[in-house]
Design a protein around this motif. Structure first.
Motif, mmCIF file in Angstrom:
data_model
loop_
_atom_site.group_PDB
_atom_site.id
_atom_site.type_symbol
_atom_site.label_atom_id
_atom_site.label_comp_id
_atom_site.label_asym_id
_atom_site.label_seq_id
_atom_site.Cartn_x
_atom_site.Cartn_y
_atom_site.Cartn_z
ATOM 1 N N GLU A 133 39.631 48.588 52.581
ATOM 2 C CA GLU A 133 38.679 48.928 51.509
ATOM 3 C C GLU A 133 37.987 50.270 51.762
ATOM 4 O O GLU A 133 37.657 50.617 52.898
ATOM 5 C CB GLU A 133 37.632 47.816 51.362
ATOM 6 C CG GLU A 133 36.771 47.977 50.123
ATOM 7 C CD GLU A 133 36.144 46.663 49.674
ATOM 8 O OE1 GLU A 133 36.274 45.650 50.376
ATOM 9 O OE2 GLU A 133 35.525 46.667 48.594
ATOM 10 N N SER A 160 39.704 46.477 34.560
ATOM 11 C CA SER A 160 40.232 46.267 35.911
ATOM 12 C C SER A 160 39.312 45.412 36.779
ATOM 13 O O SER A 160 39.669 45.060 37.904
ATOM 14 C CB SER A 160 40.456 47.620 36.602
ATOM 15 O OG SER A 160 41.378 48.396 35.871
ATOM 16 N N THR A 189 40.247 48.591 47.194
ATOM 17 C CA THR A 189 41.381 48.479 48.104
ATOM 18 C C THR A 189 42.364 49.601 47.758
ATOM 19 O O THR A 189 42.291 50.182 46.666
ATOM 20 C CB THR A 189 42.083 47.123 47.934
ATOM 21 O OG1 THR A 189 42.589 47.044 46.589
ATOM 22 C CG2 THR A 189 41.137 45.965 48.204
ATOM 23 N N PRO A 190 43.293 49.897 48.663
ATOM 24 C CA PRO A 190 44.290 50.932 48.342
ATOM 25 C C PRO A 190 45.046 50.622 47.046
ATOM 26 O O PRO A 190 45.356 51.533 46.268
ATOM 27 C CB PRO A 190 45.226 50.896 49.559
ATOM 28 C CG PRO A 190 44.356 50.420 50.686
ATOM 29 C CD PRO A 190 43.412 49.430 50.062
ATOM 30 N N GLU A 191 45.308 49.344 46.808
ATOM 31 C CA GLU A 191 46.025 48.965 45.585
ATOM 32 C C GLU A 191 45.189 49.293 44.341
ATOM 33 O O GLU A 191 45.701 49.837 43.356
ATOM 34 C CB GLU A 191 46.344 47.464 45.631
ATOM 35 C CG GLU A 191 47.173 46.995 44.459
ATOM 36 C CD GLU A 191 47.327 45.478 44.426
ATOM 37 O OE1 GLU A 191 46.713 44.799 45.269
ATOM 38 O OE2 GLU A 191 48.047 44.992 43.541
ATOM 39 N N GLU A 192 43.886 48.972 44.404
ATOM 40 C CA GLU A 192 43.019 49.266 43.254
ATOM 41 C C GLU A 192 42.896 50.769 43.027
ATOM 42 O O GLU A 192 42.911 51.247 41.886
ATOM 43 C CB GLU A 192 41.633 48.638 43.486
ATOM 44 C CG GLU A 192 41.645 47.116 43.410
ATOM 45 C CD GLU A 192 40.350 46.484 43.917
ATOM 46 O OE1 GLU A 192 40.074 45.328 43.544
ATOM 47 O OE2 GLU A 192 39.626 47.140 44.702
ATOM 48 N N GLY A 231 45.091 52.969 43.817
ATOM 49 C CA GLY A 231 46.379 53.422 43.296
ATOM 50 C C GLY A 231 46.484 53.237 41.787
ATOM 51 O O GLY A 231 47.015 54.102 41.081
ATOM 52 N N LYS A 232 45.944 52.125 41.286
ATOM 53 C CA LYS A 232 45.999 51.879 39.838
ATOM 54 C C LYS A 232 45.181 52.921 39.073
ATOM 55 O O LYS A 232 45.588 53.392 38.010
ATOM 56 C CB LYS A 232 45.478 50.467 39.531
ATOM 57 C CG LYS A 232 46.466 49.373 39.899
ATOM 58 C CD LYS A 232 45.906 48.001 39.577
ATOM 59 C CE LYS A 232 46.895 46.917 39.988
ATOM 60 N NZ LYS A 232 46.302 45.571 39.924
ATOM 61 N N THR A 292 47.127 56.196 39.152
ATOM 62 C CA THR A 292 48.280 56.140 38.250
ATOM 63 C C THR A 292 47.852 56.351 36.801
ATOM 64 O O THR A 292 48.559 56.973 36.004
ATOM 65 C CB THR A 292 48.997 54.772 38.394
ATOM 66 O OG1 THR A 292 49.393 54.621 39.752
ATOM 67 C CG2 THR A 292 50.210 54.682 37.491
#
Ligand SMILES: [Zn+2]
Length: 263
Positions: free
Chosen positions: A26, A45, A61-64, A66-67, A70
């Motif tokens: 995070e 989101s 988080t890295p995933e969030e 990244g979204k 993008t």
């Protein structure tokens, strides 16, 4: 039965001691939305963020992250690893010069012991991580429920915002020490019932995290306008928010002031 309970607590303690206070990877990130479409995307989101002056401060988080990238949303990382950042405060768990949870509790206890006529210490629940949640009530005849306006202060719902508990415990101490010395404070104590939850998220304070031990932002866990942000699985799902609801339901507060701060 006693041994079963102790064994269970020991296992839970071992389990929780290996836990990271923030989510894996995070980060603290500034988010700049430049269009209605970007704002709508951020809202949909369900991210954990606060609105600041000209930007949003998000915990991602890295995933969030990244979204957002993008989608083309501009971001700027402020703290790249919040778990490392928390660990950097060492065994005390808080920045130098700030009280630890144990010290906050000791001061609260000493106020109740030394000023019993105007200060009582109440247990309002057991928070996540087996932390006791306390509230101070400061008023003349504090053991009685008098016909006076009731006011609630809380601090530290976000454990990493260290200014809240610091402010609250110093306020409580000022009220007690200046009673019968300062006319304004004496009038407040005589004619109000002042409740102070000086540290609503002791786990978060101990580990310098926004979340409680369950990884939930308890400032997103109350019923009003609940929308699933902050990892909350449902309204009032956490012991801290249940305790807050309990004290709100059990009194008739005319003002409720919740202290937040930077870190
Ligand atoms: Zn906050």
């Amino acid at each position: 039965m006693k041994w079963l309970l102790l064994t269970t607590l020991l296992i839970l303690n071992i389990f929780t001691s290996g836990q990271q206070p923030w989510r894996e990877g995070e980060m603290q990130v500034r988010v700049y939305a430049s269009s209605r479409a970007e704002l709508d995307f951020i809202r949909q989101s369900c991210l954990n963020l606060d609105f600041c002056d000209g930007f949003m401060r998000a915990y991602l988080t890295p995933e969030e992250l990244g979204k957002l990238s993008t989608f083309g949303i501009l971001t700027e990382t402020e703290i790249s690893n919040l778990n490392e950042w928390s660990a950097s405060f060492g065994p005390a768990g808080v920045p130098n010069g700030y009280y630890t949870v144990a010290q906050l509790d000791e001061i609260a206890d000493s106020l109740a012991v030394n000023f019993p006529d105007i200060c009582t210490l109440h247990t309002i629940g057991i928070g996540s991580g087996f932390n006791v949640l306390y509230a101070l009530k400061i008023s003349d005849n504090s053991a009685e429920d008098e016909d006076e306006p009731e006011i609630l202060f809380d601090g530290g719902i976000h454990g990493d915002e260290v200014g809240g508990p610091e402010n609250m415990i110093r306020f409580a101490r000022d009220l007690c020490l200046q009673y019968n010395n300062d006319p304004y404070i004496t009038d407040l104590v005589n004619n109000r019932e002042i409740w102070i939850i000086y540290c609503l998220n002791p786990y978060g304070r101990n580990y310098m995290t926004r979340y409680n031990q369950a990884g939930i932002d308890i400032n997103r866990d109350c019923g009003y306008m609940w929308n699933g942000e902050g990892n909350s699985p449902g309204p009032f799902s956490q012991p801290e928010t249940k305790a807050l609801r309990g004290i709100l339901a059990g009194n008739q507060f005319v003002i409720h002031c919740s202290y937040h701060s930077g870190t």
